[in-house]
Write a protein that holds these residues in place. Structure first.
Motif, PDB file in Angstrom:
ATOM      1  N   GLN A  32       0.828  -1.196   0.000  1.00  0.00           N
ATOM      2  CA  GLN A  32       0.000   0.000   0.000  1.00  0.00           C
ATOM      3  C   GLN A  32       0.868   1.253   0.000  1.00  0.00           C
ATOM      4  O   GLN A  32       2.037   1.221   0.398  1.00  0.00           O
ATOM      5  N   THR A  33       0.267   2.349  -0.425  1.00  0.00           N
ATOM      6  CA  THR A  33       0.935   3.640  -0.324  1.00  0.00           C
ATOM      7  C   THR A  33       0.712   4.213   1.071  1.00  0.00           C
ATOM      8  O   THR A  33      -0.125   3.727   1.834  1.00  0.00           O
ATOM      9  N   GLU A  36      -2.911   5.268   1.696  1.00  0.00           N
ATOM     10  CA  GLU A  36      -3.832   4.161   1.982  1.00  0.00           C
ATOM     11  C   GLU A  36      -3.606   3.600   3.380  1.00  0.00           C
ATOM     12  O   GLU A  36      -4.556   3.188   4.056  1.00  0.00           O
ATOM     13  N   ALA A  45      -9.738  -2.969   1.297  1.00  0.00           N
ATOM     14  CA  ALA A  45      -9.891  -2.739  -0.133  1.00  0.00           C
ATOM     15  C   ALA A  45      -8.878  -1.676  -0.575  1.00  0.00           C
ATOM     16  O   ALA A  45      -8.951  -0.524  -0.151  1.00  0.00           O
ATOM     17  N   PHE A  46      -7.938  -2.066  -1.399  1.00  0.00           N
ATOM     18  CA  PHE A  46      -6.935  -1.142  -1.914  1.00  0.00           C
ATOM     19  C   PHE A  46      -6.347  -1.711  -3.198  1.00  0.00           C
ATOM     20  O   PHE A  46      -6.515  -2.894  -3.518  1.00  0.00           O
ATOM     21  N   ARG A  47      -5.639  -0.849  -3.943  1.00  0.00           N
ATOM     22  CA  ARG A  47      -4.988  -1.285  -5.177  1.00  0.00           C
ATOM     23  C   ARG A  47      -3.533  -1.629  -4.856  1.00  0.00           C
ATOM     24  O   ARG A  47      -2.744  -0.735  -4.528  1.00  0.00           O
ATOM     25  N   PRO A  48      -3.145  -2.900  -4.927  1.00  0.00           N
ATOM     26  CA  PRO A  48      -1.770  -3.277  -4.555  1.00  0.00           C
ATOM     27  C   PRO A  48      -0.738  -2.604  -5.460  1.00  0.00           C
ATOM     28  O   PRO A  48      -0.966  -2.385  -6.645  1.00  0.00           O
ATOM     29  N   THR A  49       0.393  -2.280  -4.876  1.00  0.00           N
ATOM     30  CA  THR A  49       1.497  -1.676  -5.615  1.00  0.00           C
ATOM     31  C   THR A  49       2.813  -2.307  -5.178  1.00  0.00           C
ATOM     32  O   THR A  49       2.963  -2.708  -4.017  1.00  0.00           O
TER      33      THR A  49
END
Length: 281
Positions: A32-33, A36, A45-49
């Motif tokens: 996560q950033t 987030e 719920a998050f967009r993995p990076t």
């Protein structure tokens, strides 16, 4: 019977959740950033990076204040080198010493053994100042040799006292019978005593490696950034623009992989070594 099994399964599940949830949460944070991670309320719920792992591997960390150079992989190599060399040296010195304390009775033997153990219990800050002064005089300050030497305060007492118990549990009659056949004391030690205490030696070595890997204070005071392990190198993620939680989480995940792999590889010897001698006839 079925009800007791259900309760037992629930108890095991609760224990696993209690101990594994922090690791699971750290793993999620590493993808996560910072935005987030710090949002309230937290969400799964998050967009993995992979940006956090990319920054660690590339050595370049992008912050609000600009591009920051980090040496995480070098710090990780330092941890592997310092911990492995320290445990190897402690085994070379500690195993024969443990055998001597277990098999022979000599004057002040117990006092010497207890003094060695007291080094493990003493607070690191108690010895840091005189050690720093001595290291400067001896030219060992900010050197790998100096850190490996000082890590013996962690590894050597642990190995000495753990392995001593396994040698005491092993019957000396087998060694006497081997020596009656004409073999030397050294061959009896290497061919009989060490294999009998092998699981205990492996367990002690693994525990000493973990304690050395997790050490923070000695390397913080006695070494510069070029020689510091990963535990101290993580301070680089506390920058003037803020704390880089994502990179810290990724660094934690990468830093526990060597010890986790070693523990999984040696788990058979670890379980056998820790349980050896638990029941005496």
């Amino acid at each position: 019977m079925a009800l007791s099994r259900i309760f037992r399964a629930l108890a095991v599940a609760l224990v696993l959740v209690f101990f594994l949830f922090p690791i699971f949460w750290i793993l999620l944070m590493s993808f996560q950033t910072n935005e987030e991670i710090l949002r309230l309320p937290p969400s799964l719920a998050f967009r993995p990076t992979l940006a956090n792992y990319t920054a660690l591997i590339s050595g370049h960390l992008q912050t609000a204040a600009g591009l920051l150079d980090i040496t995480f992989l070098h710090n990780l190599w330092n941890s592997v080198l310092l911990s492995s060399a320290s445990v190897l040296l402690a085994l070379l010195l500690g195993v024969p010493a443990a055998y001597a304390f277990a098999r022979f009775r000599f004057r002040l033997g117990e006092d010497i053994a207890f003094t060695m153990l007291s080094f493990r219990f003493a607070p690191p800050l108690l010895v840091l100042l005189p050690l720093a002064l001595y290291f400067q005089d001896l030219g060992l300050n900010d050197t790998y040799i100096g850190l490996i030497w000082i890590y013996q305060l962690i590894c050597l007492p642990l190995i000495l006292w753990i392995v001593r118990g396994y040698f005491e549990d092993a019957s000396p009659d087998i060694e006497y019978a081997y020596r009656v056949d004409g073999h030397s004391w050294w061959r009896a030690f290497t061919r009989i005593a060490i294999p009998l205490a092998g699981p205990g030696i492996a367990a002690a070595g693994l525990l000493a490696f973990i304690f050395a890997w997790n050490n923070f204070v000695f390397a913080l005071i006695l070494a510069s950034a070029d020689k510091q392990p990963v535990t101290v190198g993580a301070l680089a993620f506390v920058t003037a623009s803020g704390i880089q939680y994502g990179q810290i989480a990724a660094a934690i995940v990468l830093s526990i992989l060597p010890t986790l792999a070693l523990a999984l590889y040696a788990q058979r010897w670890l379980v056998e070594g820790l349980s050896l001698g638990a029941v005496k006839g």
